[in-house]
Design a protein around this motif. Structure first.
Motif, PDB file in Angstrom:
ATOM      1  N   MET A  70       5.990   0.833  -7.115  1.00 47.64           N
ATOM      2  CA  MET A  70       6.105   1.455  -8.433  1.00 47.64           C
ATOM      3  C   MET A  70       7.560   1.475  -8.896  1.00 47.64           C
ATOM      4  N   ILE A  71       8.458   1.842  -8.005  1.00 49.36           N
ATOM      5  CA  ILE A  71       9.886   1.883  -8.366  1.00 49.36           C
ATOM      6  C   ILE A  71      10.361   0.466  -8.698  1.00 49.36           C
ATOM      7  N   ALA A  72       9.894  -0.516  -7.893  1.00 51.68           N
ATOM      8  CA  ALA A  72      10.313  -1.911  -8.125  1.00 51.68           C
ATOM      9  C   ALA A  72       9.883  -2.372  -9.513  1.00 51.68           C
ATOM     10  N   THR A  73       8.636  -2.085  -9.875  1.00 51.02           N
ATOM     11  CA  THR A  73       8.121  -2.526 -11.179  1.00 51.02           C
ATOM     12  C   THR A  73       8.865  -1.840 -12.322  1.00 51.02           C
ATOM     13  N   LEU A  74       9.049  -0.524 -12.195  1.00 48.45           N
ATOM     14  CA  LEU A  74       9.713   0.216 -13.275  1.00 48.45           C
ATOM     15  C   LEU A  74      11.162  -0.252 -13.447  1.00 48.45           C
ATOM     16  N   ALA A  75      11.825  -0.536 -12.329  1.00 49.68           N
ATOM     17  CA  ALA A  75      13.216  -1.012 -12.415  1.00 49.68           C
ATOM     18  C   ALA A  75      13.244  -2.419 -13.014  1.00 49.68           C
ATOM     19  N   ALA A  76      12.325  -3.290 -12.567  1.00 47.49           N
ATOM     20  CA  ALA A  76      12.289  -4.676 -13.072  1.00 47.49           C
ATOM     21  C   ALA A  76      12.048  -4.683 -14.585  1.00 47.49           C
ATOM     22  N   ASP A  77      11.118  -3.832 -15.039  1.00 42.49           N
ATOM     23  CA  ASP A  77      10.825  -3.755 -16.481  1.00 42.49           C
ATOM     24  C   ASP A  77      12.076  -3.450 -17.304  1.00 42.49           C
ATOM     25  N   ARG A  78      13.006  -2.750 -16.682  1.00 47.30           N
ATOM     26  CA  ARG A  78      14.232  -2.371 -17.404  1.00 47.30           C
ATOM     27  C   ARG A  78      15.418  -3.231 -17.025  1.00 47.30           C
ATOM     28  N   GLY A  79      15.157  -4.290 -16.259  1.00 46.36           N
ATOM     29  CA  GLY A  79      16.259  -5.171 -15.842  1.00 46.36           C
ATOM     30  C   GLY A  79      17.262  -4.452 -14.956  1.00 46.36           C
ATOM     31  N   MET A  80      16.752  -3.472 -14.166  1.00 48.84           N
ATOM     32  CA  MET A  80      17.665  -2.693 -13.325  1.00 48.84           C
ATOM     33  C   MET A  80      17.398  -2.959 -11.844  1.00 48.84           C
ATOM     34  N   VAL A  81      18.351  -2.556 -11.019  1.00 44.40           N
ATOM     35  CA  VAL A  81      18.154  -2.610  -9.567  1.00 44.40           C
ATOM     36  C   VAL A  81      18.168  -1.172  -9.054  1.00 44.40           C
ATOM     37  N   ALA A  82      17.046  -0.765  -8.447  1.00 44.31           N
ATOM     38  CA  ALA A  82      16.942   0.629  -7.981  1.00 44.31           C
ATOM     39  C   ALA A  82      17.400   0.741  -6.522  1.00 44.31           C
ATOM     40  N   PRO A  83      18.274   1.707  -6.235  1.00 44.40           N
ATOM     41  CA  PRO A  83      18.682   1.938  -4.842  1.00 44.40           C
ATOM     42  C   PRO A  83      17.609   2.745  -4.106  1.00 44.40           C
ATOM     43  N   VAL A  84      17.126   2.231  -2.986  1.00 47.89           N
ATOM     44  CA  VAL A  84      16.087   2.959  -2.253  1.00 47.89           C
ATOM     45  C   VAL A  84      16.505   3.221  -0.807  1.00 47.89           C
ATOM     46  N   SER A  85      16.051   4.363  -0.315  1.00 45.03           N
ATOM     47  CA  SER A  85      16.274   4.740   1.076  1.00 45.03           C
ATOM     48  C   SER A  85      14.893   5.029   1.661  1.00 45.03           C
ATOM     49  N   LEU A  86      14.633   4.581   2.866  1.00 40.64           N
ATOM     50  CA  LEU A  86      13.295   4.749   3.446  1.00 40.64           C
ATOM     51  C   LEU A  86      13.227   6.036   4.257  1.00 40.64           C
ATOM     52  N   ARG A  87      12.302   6.914   3.890  1.00 38.29           N
ATOM     53  CA  ARG A  87      12.155   8.166   4.651  1.00 38.29           C
ATOM     54  C   ARG A  87      11.161   7.963   5.764  1.00 38.29           C
ATOM     55  N   VAL A  88      11.651   8.093   6.967  1.00 39.20           N
ATOM     56  CA  VAL A  88      10.839   7.876   8.165  1.00 39.20           C
ATOM     57  C   VAL A  88      10.220   9.198   8.602  1.00 39.20           C
ATOM     58  N   ASN A  89       9.008   9.118   9.121  1.00 42.94           N
ATOM     59  CA  ASN A  89       8.395  10.263   9.791  1.00 42.94           C
ATOM     60  C   ASN A  89       8.537  10.005  11.288  1.00 42.94           C
ATOM     61  N   PRO A  90       9.464  10.700  11.954  1.00 44.02           N
ATOM     62  CA  PRO A  90       9.752  10.361  13.359  1.00 44.02           C
ATOM     63  C   PRO A  90       8.783  10.992  14.352  1.00 44.02           C
ATOM     64  N   ASN A  91       7.802  11.726  13.833  1.00 42.57           N
ATOM     65  CA  ASN A  91       6.842  12.420  14.694  1.00 42.57           C
ATOM     66  C   ASN A  91       7.551  13.312  15.720  1.00 42.57           C
ATOM     67  N   ILE A  92       8.437  14.132  15.207  1.00 42.37           N
ATOM     68  CA  ILE A  92       9.166  15.084  16.054  1.00 42.37           C
ATOM     69  C   ILE A  92       8.744  16.495  15.632  1.00 42.37           C
ATOM     70  N   ASP A  93       8.420  17.311  16.623  1.00 37.84           N
ATOM     71  CA  ASP A  93       8.020  18.686  16.341  1.00 37.84           C
ATOM     72  C   ASP A  93       9.273  19.550  16.158  1.00 37.84           C
ATOM     73  N   ALA A  94       9.452  20.065  14.945  1.00 37.03           N
ATOM     74  CA  ALA A  94      10.656  20.863  14.648  1.00 37.03           C
ATOM     75  C   ALA A  94      10.533  22.291  15.169  1.00 37.03           C
ATOM     76  N   ARG A  95       9.390  22.628  15.736  1.00 37.66           N
ATOM     77  CA  ARG A  95       9.122  23.959  16.289  1.00 37.66           C
ATOM     78  C   ARG A  95       9.441  25.059  15.281  1.00 37.66           C
ATOM     79  N   THR A  96       8.842  24.919  14.090  1.00 31.17           N
ATOM     80  CA  THR A  96       9.008  25.943  13.063  1.00 31.17           C
ATOM     81  C   THR A  96       7.631  26.275  12.520  1.00 31.17           C
ATOM     82  N   ASN A  97       7.566  27.067  11.450  1.00 29.05           N
ATOM     83  CA  ASN A  97       6.285  27.441  10.849  1.00 29.05           C
ATOM     84  C   ASN A  97       5.504  26.178  10.446  1.00 29.05           C
ATOM     85  N   PRO A  98       4.207  26.091  10.816  1.00 30.73           N
ATOM     86  CA  PRO A  98       3.431  24.868  10.518  1.00 30.73           C
ATOM     87  C   PRO A  98       3.418  24.500   9.034  1.00 30.73           C
ATOM     88  N   LYS A  99       3.583  25.479   8.148  1.00 27.22           N
ATOM     89  CA  LYS A  99       3.551  25.156   6.716  1.00 27.22           C
ATOM     90  C   LYS A  99       4.820  24.469   6.252  1.00 27.22           C
TER      91      LYS A  99
END
Ligand code: LLP
Length: 412
Positions: free
Chosen positions: A132-161
């Motif tokens: 979606m970001i790629a298409t929206l940026a392309a439509d405007r002739g722009m280059v969008a900077p993206v960073s990939l958010r990883v889910n490392p499957n690490i238990d932070a030992r905090t409230n489940p919510k």
């Protein structure tokens, strides 16, 4: 000395008696210490001063524009999750090149607005979002900077919510998928990969999972580099906890040391997204006692603040210390401190010892600078409470009390 302290039997914020604010602004009311916010900002930055770091304040913790101004003036950027947070941050003078945009569900119009603003990066959490970001940026002739958010499957030992780094949650990308998306970015001229990151949860008081996440992200970044992907930063999110009761959160220095040990060898810039750590202990919720009510079972202290002003106790079962403003008062009583809302869940604390109270006495809920005003609602048609920023012996109302008219203003 803490910004909130006792002086001659009275609770003060900096050099101002809370009773003065109650008299002049009314209750319920949020009170913040400017000094405390600025101190937190500078201790976070100085703990990381040996390495290139950008701290992006998580606006969701407290988005009041006057507070944002102080934080951005200290050198912070912004971690946002909506267009509303972006526009607020821009009004408060943030440098758009210091904005990261997080969240699993960004709308097309929000992405477009962020592209126009020229933010530092979109933290991408799914393949669909990337396209979606790629298409929206392309439509405007722009280059969008993206960073990939990883889910490392690490238990932070905090409230489940508020744990977000486990596979059972909606957040982030498994490493293999993130790797595949990095390849996909290479094929899309309207995208540029600038970073990788994670955010494993909030109110984390154990440094081990934070250190583990830093290590995993550093290894992941190095792996991507070996595949020829050029990165600019690693974003480790927010999540460092504060003391509400007896928690022993890591010091800023030990957090920085744990994280930098992993990140330094990569040479990549480090981003962090602290929210609670910046403002949590810099604010309180000031309330007046309406009445006391004794039943055969319980002794209730009914105050004018309620769960619509501070939802954390009932939502997360979280503890906020409750203090009397007149600290020199006589014998103690045990109370359930509750609000006027028609729900049993409308409580601030159970079996709390406080000086015996009479109507009109003032109490306050400690550690209410983060996720209090920003999570407030109008439930039970209660106007939202004002916010006050104290600076020395002066104060300024930085959000006025809502009027009754405000409650139905938008209804057609
Ligand atoms: N970055 C991301 C991507 C986040 O989702 C969050 C918080 C933060 C940074 C900031 O986390 P902090 O440093 O404040 O822990 N309403 C809950 C907390 C929800 C946190 C949501 N995400 C509460 O009252 O405890």
């Amino acid at each position: 000395m803490s910004a909130f302290h006792d002086r001659n039997g009275q609770a003060y914020c900096e050099d101002l008696a809370l009773s003065t604010i109650a008299k002049e602004v009314g209750t319920p009311c949020y009170v913040y210490s400017k000094r405390s916010i600025l101190n937190q900002c500078s201790s976070i930055l100085s703990a990381f001063s040996t390495y290139p770091v950008l701290a992006c304040y998580a606006v969701k913790a407290n988005g009041n524009i006057s507070i944002l101004k102080e934080i951005f003036r200290s050198g912070f950027g912004a971690d946002i999750v909506s267009q509303g947070e972006m526009e607020r941050s821009m009004r408060a003078g943030v440098d758009p090149k210091k904005i990261v945009y997080s969240g699993v569900g960004k709308r097309a119009d929000e992405i477009t607005a962020a592209l126009r603003t020229g933010i530092l990066a979109f933290n991408v959490e799914s393949a669909a979002e990337l396209e979606m970001i790629a298409t929206l940026a392309a439509d405007r002739g722009m280059v969008a900077p993206v960073s990939l958010r990883v889910n490392p499957n690490i238990d932070a030992r905090t409230n489940p919510k508020i744990t977000t780094g486990l596979f059972s949650t909606k957040f982030g990308l498994a490493e293999a998928e993130a790797k595949a998306l990095a390849e996909r970015v290479r094929q899309l001229p309207s995208l540029r990969l600038v970073g990788v990151g994670c955010h494993i949860g909030s109110q984390i008081v154990d440094v081990a999972p934070l250190a583990e996440a830093a290590m995993r992200m550093s290894q992941f970044a190095v792996g991507l580099r070996e595949l020829g992907h050029e990165l600019e930063f690693i974003d480790l999110g927010g999540g460092v906890g504060i003391r509400y009761k007896e928690e022993a959160p890591p010091s800023m220095e030990s957090y920085a040391a744990a994280v930098l040990g992993a990140v330094k060898p990569t040479g990549l810039k480090l981003l962090i997204e602290p929210g609670r750590l910046v403002v949590g202990n810099a604010g309180i919720l000031l309330c007046s006692v309406l009445l006391t009510k004794r039943t055969p079972e319980k002794n209730f202290l009914i105050v004018d603040g309620a769960m619509n002003d501070l939802i954390r106790p009932t939502m997360y079962d979280s503890y906020h210390a409750i203090h009397a403003v007149k600290t020199a008062a006589g014998p103690l009583e045990k109370y359930d401190v509750v609000g006027p809302i028609c729900e049993t869940g409308d409580y601030f604390g159970k079996d709390r010892e406080l000086p015996a109270c009479v109507p009109g006495d003032l109490i306050y809920l400690a550690s209410s600078g983060a996720y209090a005003a920003s999570m407030a609602s109008n439930y039970n048609s209660r106007p939202r409470a004002p916010e006050v920023l104290v600076d020395g012996s002066e104060y300024r109302v930085i959000r006025r009390r809502e009027s009754l008219q405000d409650l139905w203003e938008l209804e057609l």
